[in-house]
Design an enzyme around this catalytic site. Structure first.
Site, short mmCIF file in Angstrom:
data_model
loop_
_atom_site.label_atom_id
_atom_site.label_comp_id
_atom_site.label_asym_id
_atom_site.label_seq_id
_atom_site.Cartn_x
_atom_site.Cartn_y
_atom_site.Cartn_z
N SER A 147 18.15 64.87 65.64
CA SER A 147 19.18 65.83 65.97
C SER A 147 19.78 65.46 67.31
O SER A 147 19.08 64.97 68.20
CB SER A 147 18.56 67.23 66.02
OG SER A 147 19.33 68.07 66.85
N ASN A 149 14.58 64.88 60.87
CA ASN A 149 15.16 65.57 59.71
C ASN A 149 15.13 64.73 58.43
O ASN A 149 15.31 63.52 58.48
CB ASN A 149 16.61 65.96 60.02
CG ASN A 149 16.69 67.03 61.08
OD1 ASN A 149 15.80 67.88 61.20
ND2 ASN A 149 17.74 66.98 61.88
N GLU A 185 18.05 65.16 51.76
CA GLU A 185 19.12 66.17 51.66
C GLU A 185 20.37 65.57 51.04
O GLU A 185 21.05 66.22 50.23
CB GLU A 185 19.44 66.72 53.05
CG GLU A 185 18.32 67.59 53.60
CD GLU A 185 18.57 67.96 55.05
OE1 GLU A 185 18.74 69.14 55.33
OE2 GLU A 185 18.59 67.06 55.89
N HIS A 227 7.52 79.69 39.98
CA HIS A 227 8.31 80.64 40.79
C HIS A 227 8.16 80.36 42.29
O HIS A 227 8.27 81.28 43.10
CB HIS A 227 7.91 82.09 40.51
CG HIS A 227 7.81 82.44 39.06
ND1 HIS A 227 8.86 82.98 38.35
CD2 HIS A 227 6.79 82.28 38.18
CE1 HIS A 227 8.48 83.16 37.09
NE2 HIS A 227 7.22 82.74 36.96
N LYS A 287 13.46 67.14 66.72
CA LYS A 287 13.71 67.14 65.27
C LYS A 287 13.58 65.75 64.61
O LYS A 287 14.06 64.76 65.13
CB LYS A 287 15.13 67.66 64.98
CG LYS A 287 15.38 69.10 65.31
CD LYS A 287 14.52 70.08 64.52
CE LYS A 287 14.89 70.16 63.06
NZ LYS A 287 16.19 70.77 62.83
N GLN A 321 43.41 56.47 32.24
CA GLN A 321 43.21 55.66 33.44
C GLN A 321 42.40 56.42 34.49
O GLN A 321 41.75 55.83 35.34
CB GLN A 321 44.59 55.28 34.01
CG GLN A 321 44.55 54.44 35.25
CD GLN A 321 45.91 53.86 35.55
OE1 GLN A 321 46.44 53.04 34.79
NE2 GLN A 321 46.52 54.28 36.63
N1 ARG Z 1 45.19 50.78 33.65
C1 ARG Z 1 45.11 51.28 32.31
C2 ARG Z 1 43.88 52.18 32.14
O1 ARG Z 1 43.04 52.12 32.95
C3 ARG Z 1 45.03 50.13 31.38
C4 ARG Z 1 45.63 50.37 30.04
C5 ARG Z 1 47.08 50.59 30.20
N2 ARG Z 1 47.75 50.63 28.94
C6 ARG Z 1 49.03 50.96 28.86
N3 ARG Z 1 49.54 50.92 27.70
N4 ARG Z 1 49.70 51.38 29.88
O2 ARG Z 1 43.81 52.95 31.23
#
Ligand code: ARG
Length: 465
Positions: free
Chosen positions: A283, A291, A296, A162, A289, A328
């Site tokens: 600072s 720091n 951090e 604590h 200071k 993606q």
């Molecule tokens: N740039 C795409 C990704 O990162 C690669 C695969 C894309 N496939 C597709 N059928 N468009 O997921």
């Protein structure tokens, strides 16, 4: 197709109109997936080697592909490779460069493969490499803590619960505590790596392929331990990315716990530590200071790792089988978590090694807070006093000592005896922080011999890894 300056799309056949520029910018991933170039080329060479084994590529064709892919790799590394958003992603860039150089032979590389199993493979290779790099960094940090243990063996620190003074502990007991946390992080990474190290190639778009490929061979060439057993599952699977992001978040959390502690310990109020100046900043307004900005920021950057994990969880929620372009979006969060955790680990190790303990300041205040009260209670228990009764007796003695403003060890035997007849002179052997530490017995406790045993084990384990 389309504008002559524009690169022809690999998927352009069915289209009669060119892609809107805004769509190209919106859908591109080359700006961030270019860092997968090495994995993409490695994956392609493994795939091509297998295509050659099964007769889908002639030996000379494979050799030309491999040679040219390695040349492209070296151009990328020498910064001589041209990127264009119209080529979408790293896969298209490399394939296009290959075709431009070796024509029809290059057009055969994508046989029995889709970008869906290709990106999954690239990302698996990248996560696998990254778990290994993190493992080294975590080991270095553990070594930095272990490296301090011998010289800090004489330092007793307050242990807190604590954030209130609780019981005395050896400084190396603290260092080992962090090492244990990072040990679990390393175990988690090793465990995550098992589910990463599975071959996706051969899933193709989502259903597999009618071509006579040999996935076992591809797995061998790319050092995958297993072959994914379901093409639909594996082309959509990003569990490994989430798991890895969780591992990173957990490391970041551990780093934040340690950073927070050392920030406190470096304050005038605690005055336990002197942080190395090269790891502090000043600072612009207060000339005095120094720091703890690095600590951090290590604490602060944890927010990214937690946020990135959250992003990935939400990203994959509710996605139907199999590949969806949403996926993606998995790369930037996981790259960001990795980069930030790796950078934190790399700063933490030298900071740990170079920080100085303010021995006198720690020792001069060690008798504050009645750190030895539990030892006195256990002394009474050893004499046959029931725990609850012993707790009450010591509580009253502490109250008395607070009134007199003295540590327990300064109470006269007479006072002690008034509180409990069973107390005799031997009590002074368990009072005081150092005695209290020595009196510990249990496995994993802070007693010097226990701690020394653990330090020896750690030294041996780190050496033989
Ligand atoms: N740039 C795409 C990704 O990162 C690669 C695969 C894309 N496939 C597709 N059928 N468009 O997921």
């Amino acid at each position: 197709m389309g504008n002559s300056k524009e690169k022809e799309k690999a998927w352009g056949g069915v289209f009669t109109e060119t892609t809107d520029k805004r769509v190209e910018l919106f859908t591109e991933s080359i700006s961030f997936d270019k860092r997968l170039y090495e994995q993409d080329i490695r994956g392609s060479i493994g795939h091509a080697r297998m295509l050659c084994d099964v007769g889908l590529l002639a030996q000379e064709e494979f050799e030309r592909i491999e040679k040219e892919l390695l040349e492209i790799k070296s151009e990328i590394e020498r910064d001589q490779f041209e990127y264009s958003t119209s080529l979408e992603d790293i896969h298209m860039h490399i394939e296009r460069a290959l075709i431009e150089r070796i024509g029809d032979t290059g057009r055969k590389l994508h046989t029995a493969r889709s970008r869906n199993d290709q990106i999954s493979t690239d990302l698996r290779l990248w996560v696998r490499d990254s778990t290994d790099l993190l493992d080294f960094s975590l080991r270095d940090l553990q070594a930095a803590f272990i490296g301090r243990c011998d010289k800090d063996m004489d330092v007793v620190l307050p242990g807190y619960t604590h954030t209130q003074r609780a019981q005395p502990v050896l400084a190396p007991h603290y260092w080992l505590a962090y090492c244990e946390k990072f040990k679990r992080d390393r175990q988690r990474l090793a465990d995550c790596r098992k589910r990463v190290n599975i071959l996706s190639l051969g899933a193709a778009a989502c259903a597999g392929t009618s071509l006579p490929i040999d996935r076992q061979k591809t797995a061998e060439y790319l050092a995958f331990d297993e072959i994914a057993a379901n093409s639909l599952d594996i082309s959509s699977d990003r569990d490994f990315v989430l798991e890895f992001a969780f591992c990173l978040a957990q490391i970041a959390l551990h780093l934040s716990n340690w950073a927070e502690e050392w920030i406190l310990w470096s304050t005038v109020e605690f005055n336990f530590l002197k942080l190395p100046q090269p790891f502090c900043t000043g600072s612009s307004i207060m000339p005095q200071k120094v720091n703890p900005d690095v600590l951090e920021l290590i604490r602060g950057k944890t927010a990214r790792s937690i946020g990135n994990l959250q992003t990935l969880l939400v990203l994959t929620k509710g996605l139907p089988l199999a590949y969806n372009r949403d996926l993606q979006e998995d790369k930037e969060p996981v790259f960001d978590s990795f980069d930030s955790v790796k950078a934190c680990l790399e700063l933490a190790a030298p900071l740990v090694a170079q920080t100085i303990l303010n021995r006198e300041a720690i020792a001069s205040k060690l008798d504050r807070g009645y750190l030895d009260a539990t030892s006195l209670m256990e002394y009474l228990i050893k004499k046959g006093v029931p725990q609850r009764t012993a707790h009450g007796i010591v509580g009253r003695l502490v109250r008395f000592a607070i009134e007199k403003n003295v540590p327990l060890a300064h109470l006269p035997l007479k006072t002690m005896k008034e509180a409990c007849e069973m107390i005799d002179y031997s009590v002074y052997e368990v009072l005081g922080a150092e005695n209290a530490v020595k009196a510990m017995q249990s496995y994993g406790s802070t007693a010097p011999d226990q701690v020394q045993k653990q330090v020896n084990l750690w030294k041996m384990n780190l050496k033989f890894e």
